[in-house]
Design an enzyme around this catalytic site. Structure first.
Site, short mmCIF file in Angstrom:
data_model
loop_
_atom_site.label_atom_id
_atom_site.label_comp_id
_atom_site.label_asym_id
_atom_site.label_seq_id
_atom_site.Cartn_x
_atom_site.Cartn_y
_atom_site.Cartn_z
N GLU A 97 -3.25 -10.82 1.33
CA GLU A 97 -2.20 -11.01 2.34
C GLU A 97 -2.22 -12.41 2.95
OE1 GLU A 97 -4.22 -8.50 2.08
OE2 GLU A 97 -3.05 -6.66 1.93
N HIS B 117 -7.33 -32.77 18.45
CA HIS B 117 -8.28 -32.04 17.59
C HIS B 117 -9.67 -32.22 18.17
CE1 HIS B 117 -9.45 -30.89 13.18
NE2 HIS B 117 -10.28 -30.40 14.05
N HIS C 215 0.38 -4.33 4.21
CA HIS C 215 -0.12 -2.97 4.20
C HIS C 215 -0.86 -2.63 5.50
CE1 HIS C 215 -1.67 0.81 3.08
NE2 HIS C 215 -2.91 0.40 2.86
N GLU D 203 3.94 1.44 2.32
CA GLU D 203 5.07 0.52 2.17
C GLU D 203 6.02 0.98 1.07
OE1 GLU D 203 1.76 -0.66 2.44
OE2 GLU D 203 2.26 -0.71 4.56
N GLY E 124 0.87 -1.17 0.00
CA GLY E 124 0.00 0.00 0.00
C GLY E 124 0.91 1.22 0.00
N SER E 125 0.34 2.41 0.04
CA SER E 125 1.18 3.62 -0.03
C SER E 125 2.17 3.66 1.14
CB SER E 125 0.30 4.86 -0.01
OG SER E 125 -0.58 4.81 1.11
N GLY F 27 -4.37 -25.99 10.91
CA GLY F 27 -5.65 -26.36 10.28
C GLY F 27 -6.37 -25.18 9.66
#
Ligand SMILES: Cc1ncc(Cn2c(C)c(CCOP(=O)(O)OP(=O)(O)O)sc2=O)c(N)n1
Ligand SMILES: [Ca+2]
Length: 524
Positions: A47, A280, A70, A28, A25-26, A399
């Site tokens: 992401e 689990h 970002h 970065e 984004g700006s 998972g």
């Protein structure tokens, strides 16, 4: 005068963190400006995909990996994938752009408010330097923490810091190195070896971390030297032992009582490279079989401290394994005799997953690395596959779905020259589907096999287990991954029957390809 950006780039280059997985984004752009030639940037369109690819790349290379996200929106999108990277102990260094310091408090757009709190439950360390001059040291800390803890870290940097000029003293950070020692003491090794010698029926339980630590071959030698039966710890994200070796006994079920039943009759349970245990479905029961004691060896103090039962030795599992082996003369390695399970017949309209897996076993090279995310076919997978090498199997460690497609891309980037196959359920594929675009963009040589059964199969099974049949939200009919893949630039086909599938799998592809296979529903 050096700037924060030039010092940061130089530090990253010295540490070998020159492949950046990101979505910018700006905030970065000032960090990404002027990247030295040695750097490469791998763009992911979401992401979650960026972190999934970085996780696969880190696991494949065994190295820390730089991720650039970002601000809050990008960091938030990454958190699902981050849960897997935490459990796979991947040393990801997440960096995120921040609004300029004077505009954070007034919450200007793109202010990542409480930036370090956002990621805190997941990352091992999070920081936002209090001034530009502290950015290089903070970046070094983020890298060293990730390496030492083997856990993702997070650094938020206001975007106007990167152009700040610094005095020469800041270059002191550039030359830093941090290494971990951590073997067990001689007395601890002797005591553990004596316990093994004195046990009537010891058993070795290996966790996925044993493969991540590079112990695969040494674990085989150790088991053979002591004639130890070997189980893989529940919910493995890696395969730490050949699954057709004569000493291999299987993957432990992920229920408390079920683990004890599987280990019944053993009086000493030695656990290497696994938490005790990654259960689990909650099935209460005795944590250990009657008369058994358990010793866990892990380099993660947290794993040792939170286990519900047994003793724990916090030390480098590899050093302990080598120390125990030094107590005994080596034995000749054994031949791995594989007896394939009988293949079930195909259904009317679709293949049985075991037919797909047998086709992979018989057509793919022996050193193929598989990235698997198909949640109802685990039992079918282990009945059919014959994996004999380190780094042959990768599964979402927590998972969290959306690992499979991205991680297959990351693993293929991290293991150039080694065949990589992603085996992904038609449900899982959607969570990281934009990874197909990255695979096409960078022409990553990877085969994606999509098992299409039109349902969230594992949830259908769970609904029965939990007595909640008829719940909504488990059917996903009508997905056409050949059309989806074409839209992202990946050549795609369907396999009409098992002979067609085998014929396609026998061909190779210089870039990415996708094969969609209609499969019968099975139980996990
Ligand atoms: C990010 C995320 N969302 C939802 C789930 C819940 N979930 C879901 C939605 C599953 C079904 C996956 O379906 P699939 O098609 O990939 O595989 P099977 O049909 O073989 O189960 S298994 C499971 O735990 C999850 N684990 N992770
Ligand atoms: Ca499915």
């Amino acid at each position: 005068m050096p700037t924060v950006r030039t010092i940061a780039h130089e530090f990253l280059e010295r540490r070998g963190l020159t492949t950046i997985f990101g979505n910018p984004g700006s905030n970065e752009l000032p960090f990404l400006a002027g990247l030295p030639e040695s750097f490469s940037y791998v763009l992911g369109l979401h992401e979650g995909v960026v972190v999934g690819m970085a996780d696969g790349y880190a696991q494949a290379t065994g190295r820390p990996v730089l991720v650039n996200l970002h601000a809050a929106a990008g960091s938030g999108n990454a958190m699902g994938a981050l849960t897997n990277a935490v459990y796979s102990r991947s040393p990801l260094v997440l960096t995120a752009g921040q609004q300029v310091r004077s505009a954070i408090g007034l919450e200007a757009m793109l202010a990542n408010v409480e930036a370090t709190q956002l990621m805190r439950p997941l990352v091992g360390w999070a920081g936002e330097p209090s001034c530009a001059a502290d950015v290089p040291r903070s970046l070094a800390q983020a890298v060293f923490e990730a390496e030492l803890q083997r856990r993702p870290t997070y650094l938020s940097v206001p975007y106007d810091d990167w152009s700040a000029e610094l005095g020469d003293d800041v270059t002191a950070t550039l030359g830093r190195s941090v290494r971990r020692g951590g073997s067990a003491g001689e007395d601890q090794l002797l005591e553990l070896a004596a316990r093994l010698d004195g046990a009537a029926s010891p058993v070795l339980v290996l966790g996925g971390d044993a493969d991540a630590l590079g112990l695969f071959d040494r674990a085989v030698a150790f088991a053979e030297e002591r004639d130890l039966p070997v189980w893989v710890a529940p919910s493995p994200h890696r395969l730490p032992f050949p699954n057709r070796h004569p000493l291999f006994r299987g993957v432990l079920p992920a229920g408390i009582g079920a683990v004890s039943s599987a280990l019944d009759g053993h009086d000493l349970i030695l656990v290497l490279g696994a938490p005790v245990f990654r259960y689990h479905q909650h099935v209460p029961g005795p944590f250990l079989p009657r008369g058994a004691t358990l010793v866990q060896v892990t380099d993660d103090p947290g794993e040792a401290a939170r286990a519900p039962v047994g003793e724990a030795l916090v030390a480098d599992p590899g050093a302990v394994l080598d120390g125990l082996r030094a107590q005994l003369p080596g034995r000749a390695p054994r031949e791995t005799a594989f007896v394939p399970a009988p293949e079930p017949a195909a259904g009317e309209r679709a293949l049985h997953p075991e037919q797909v897996f047998a086709a992979l076993r018989e057509t793919q090279p022996a050193d193929t690395a598989y990235v698997v995310e198909s949640t109802s076919t685990n039992s079918a997978w282990w009945r059919q596959m014959d994996l004999r090498r380190p780094g042959s199997y990768f599964w979402p460690a927590a998972g969290g779905l959306g690992f499979g497609l991205p991680a297959a891309v990351g693993v293929a980037m991290g293991l150039p020259g080694r065949p990589v196959v992603g085996v992904i359920g038609d449900g899982s594929a959607n969570y990281g589907i934009t990874a197909l675009w990255t695979a096409a963009r960078y022409q990553v040589p990877v085969t994606f096999v999509i098992l299409r059964n039109g349902t969230y199969g594992a949830l259908r099974w769970f609904a029965g287990v939990l007595g909640t049949t008829g719940v909504p939200g488990t059917e996903i009919p009508g997905l056409d991954f050949t059309a989806i893949a074409a839209g992202y630039g990946v050549p795609a086909t369907t396999a009409s029957d098992v002979d067609d599938l085998r014929a396609q799998l026998k061909t190779t592809s210089a870039g990415p390809r996708l094969i969609q296979v209609d499969t019968e529903l099975t139980t996990p």
